[in-house]
Scaffold this motif. Structure first.
Motif, mmCIF file in Angstrom:
data_model
loop_
_atom_site.group_PDB
_atom_site.id
_atom_site.type_symbol
_atom_site.label_atom_id
_atom_site.label_comp_id
_atom_site.label_asym_id
_atom_site.label_seq_id
_atom_site.Cartn_x
_atom_site.Cartn_y
_atom_site.Cartn_z
ATOM 1 N N GLY A 3 -5.220 -37.442 72.281
ATOM 2 C CA GLY A 3 -4.448 -36.310 72.390
ATOM 3 C C GLY A 3 -3.180 -36.311 73.102
ATOM 4 O O GLY A 3 -2.554 -35.454 73.256
ATOM 5 N N TYR A 4 -2.712 -37.548 73.750
ATOM 6 C CA TYR A 4 -1.789 -37.736 74.499
ATOM 7 C C TYR A 4 -0.600 -38.148 73.450
ATOM 8 O O TYR A 4 -0.656 -38.801 72.395
ATOM 9 N N LYS A 5 0.933 -37.790 73.893
ATOM 10 C CA LYS A 5 1.792 -38.357 73.024
ATOM 11 C C LYS A 5 2.911 -38.585 74.319
ATOM 12 O O LYS A 5 2.971 -38.433 75.332
ATOM 13 N N TYR A 47 2.811 -25.788 76.374
ATOM 14 C CA TYR A 47 1.446 -26.249 76.091
ATOM 15 C C TYR A 47 1.204 -27.750 76.276
ATOM 16 O O TYR A 47 0.160 -28.251 76.354
ATOM 17 N N ASN A 48 2.333 -28.437 76.548
ATOM 18 C CA ASN A 48 2.388 -29.784 76.902
ATOM 19 C C ASN A 48 3.322 -30.511 77.971
ATOM 20 O O ASN A 48 3.316 -31.739 77.994
ATOM 21 N N ASP A 299 -1.093 -32.742 74.675
ATOM 22 C CA ASP A 299 -0.663 -31.520 74.148
ATOM 23 C C ASP A 299 -1.866 -30.728 74.070
ATOM 24 O O ASP A 299 -2.856 -30.723 73.119
ATOM 25 N N ASN A 300 -1.797 -29.366 74.675
ATOM 26 C CA ASN A 300 -2.903 -28.523 74.537
ATOM 27 C C ASN A 300 -3.070 -27.642 73.051
ATOM 28 O O ASN A 300 -3.901 -27.066 72.829
ATOM 29 N N LYS A 301 -1.862 -27.683 72.308
ATOM 30 C CA LYS A 301 -1.830 -26.970 71.391
ATOM 31 C C LYS A 301 -0.738 -27.640 70.406
ATOM 32 O O LYS A 301 0.520 -27.178 70.254
ATOM 33 N N PRO A 302 -1.250 -28.739 69.695
ATOM 34 C CA PRO A 302 0.022 -29.749 68.744
ATOM 35 C C PRO A 302 0.561 -29.034 67.797
ATOM 36 O O PRO A 302 1.537 -29.443 67.293
ATOM 37 N N ASP A 303 -0.034 -27.903 67.388
ATOM 38 C CA ASP A 303 0.537 -27.165 66.081
ATOM 39 C C ASP A 303 1.432 -25.991 66.362
ATOM 40 O O ASP A 303 1.877 -25.428 65.557
ATOM 41 N N TYR A 304 1.651 -25.976 67.473
ATOM 42 C CA TYR A 304 2.528 -24.764 68.017
ATOM 43 C C TYR A 304 3.967 -24.929 67.750
ATOM 44 O O TYR A 304 4.168 -26.017 67.974
#
Length: 511
Positions: A3-5, A47-48, A299-304
């Motif tokens: 989940g990290y970038k 969100y990130n 990233d709590n909302k990667p598609d946002y």
């Protein structure tokens, strides 16, 4: 890590100084200083911790004083609101800050980050304050410069609590510093109190410091935690808040001076050593801590899909007025902005209703179509690179004729002369007679460290290419305005009032 970038630590390459940051569930919110620009006290959402968009402004206008409305022809440059504290407590958002022209402490509350925000005042003046609720429900302001004060407030935040705590908890040595400790951010982590601050020790760059205590009243001990350049700017990364992500990792959002571009928010990882003392950034080979070029974030909302922090729409929150506007003399729609002059002045910094937008990235450009048919003799209207030392390309009407001009203004004041106002007219560096009353104006910014300049261009109706006018304008960050350079649409009168200019089809681009 799942989940990290990996992202750049320069999370926004634009002027967003004095950040304070919180997380509410999956969402991060960051407040930043907006000085004399209206609407004011901007709050961004993420969100990130890397990608940001506008969430709200806390106020449309602060106080309709002669300075904030520019009716005194001096304004509140270098003043206005700054260094806000953003908190979320008992399901309510709180923002508090001082304004250095009104000498008041403002408190705004809202149930939603988007508002509406309810305004009140906290009795007293609390420089660079941090609002803090302890576990026992008592609430404090931590504030000051060189001497850091802990002041207990009434539960309703109306002012200092009668008989409550009021003491100095941290002192800097003024003989050893250029800037004493200030910009407090107080937290309680694992039962221990941490106050993060900025200062500039003599012989060093801006430095982040932290003092800790087992009890809120102290004693506090600590020192420097980060004295680091980033990207060769010879400027320290310091001052701001810290925040914890959902998996328990801590980050600081501090800022760094980037010349004419302004003060840039920088994301720095934070850990805590075996002694509980914070460790900022990465450890260099010489064992000193440095601000890293990249940071890993969850990233709590990667598609946002984030809305950009720039806009071609004149009604978008990316645009702010320089001071409180007189809305009887300006109109705006998504694609058109009109200014009518209501007073005579000597330069752009006195002009009402100037509409501005931050430069975003080191290389960007703005193009606007201007209609000058309704200008009057002595009027000047155009597109500016606006800060303490500014330049512009504009149309001037004189004795019934129109001239395309390129002008600039260089400050005669020290870079430390906060709020000093200069009434001198700008220096016209190039002038060209024109017959067109509708034409395109363009400014290209190169705000890389060695360059720091703006180039001016124009294009007449029917022309294929833009044509440069004058020499590039050299830019420099000065503290008379205390802000990074912005695009600015303006019109002002030097002889008679009532002239009008129309702006349309703004086009923001990156070079």
């Amino acid at each position: 890590m799942s989940g990290y970038k990996t992202v750049s630590s320069n999370i926004i390459v634009s002027d967003y100084p004095d950040p304070d940051v919180i997380r509410v569930d999956d969402v991060y919110y960051m407040v930043s200083t907006t000085m004399h620009f209206m609407p004011g006290c901007v709050i961004l959402r993420s969100y990130n911790l890397s990608d940001w968009e506008f969430a709200s402004y806390v106020f449309d206008e602060l106080e309709p004083t002669p300075g904030q409305t520019l009716s005194d022809n001096r304004g509140v440059y270098g003043k206005g609101m700054w260094a806000a504290s953003l908190k979320y407590h008992d399901n309510k958002f709180y923002v508090c800050f001082v304004a250095n022209d009104t000498h008041k402490t403002y408190l705004f509350t809202a149930d939603s980050i988007e508002g509406p925000w309810t305004r009140s005042n906290i009795q007293g003046f609390y420089h660079d304050m941090s609002l803090f609720w302890d576990d026992d429900g008592r609430v404090y302001a931590v504030c000051g410069n060189t001497e850091i004060h802990l002041i207990e407030l009434e539960a309703d935040l109306s002012g200092p609590k009668k008989g409550g705590v009021d003491r100095v908890i941290i002192r800097d040595d003024p003989e050893k510093s250029v800037l004493g400790y200030e910009g407090s951010h107080l937290y309680k982590i694992n039962g221990r109190y941490y106050n993060f601050m900025i200062h500039i020790p003599k012989g060093k760059m801006r430095t982040e410091a932290c003092f800790t205590a087992d009890k809120i009243e102290g004693p506090y001990t600590g020192g420097d935690v980060l004295c680091s350049d980033l990207g060769g700017w010879n400027s320290g990364v310091a001052q701001g808040g810290i925040v914890q992500n959902k998996q328990g990792k801590w980050y600081g959002i501090l800022f760094q001076d980037h010349g004419a571009l302004g003060r840039i928010p920088v994301l720095v990882p934070v850990s805590f050593g075996p002694d509980g003392f914070p460790v900022f950034g990465e450890t260099a080979p010489d064992k000193n801590q440095i601000a890293p070029q990249t940071v890993s974030v969850l990233d709590n909302k990667p598609d946002y899909k984030y809305k950009p922090l720039w806009s071609n729409d004149f009604t978008d929150p990316a645009w702010q007025w320089n001071h409180i506007p007189d809305k009887t003399l300006c109109t705006r729609t998504a694609d058109k902005y009109t200014i009518q002059t209501g007073k005579t002045v000597t330069n752009i910094t006195q002009a009402c209703n100037t509409l501005t937008q931050r430069t975003l990235s080191e290389k960007c450009a703005g193009v606007v179509t201007i209609n000058t048919t309704d200008l009057k003799d002595g009027d000047i209207a155009g597109l500016a690179a606006l800060e303490g030392e500014y330049g512009f390309i504009a149309v001037k009407k004189q004795q019934g004729k129109f001239y395309l001009i390129q002008a600039e203004h260089k400050s005669k004041n020290s870079p430390w002369a906060m709020g000093v106002f200069d009434t001198d007219p700008p220096d016209i560096k190039a002038e060209l007679p024109v017959n067109d009353t509708t034409l395109l104006l363009k400014i290209e910014f190169d705000l890389t460290r060695p360059v720091q300049q703006a180039k001016m261009f124009y294009k007449l109706q029917g022309a294929v290419d833009f044509v440069p006018l004058g020499q590039p304008v050299q830019l420099r960050y000065t503290l008379d305005q205390f802000v990074g350079v912005r695009f600015a649409l303006f019109a002002y009168s030097t002889q008679q009032t009532g002239g009008k200019a129309d702006f349309s089809d703004f086009n923001y681009s990156f070079l």
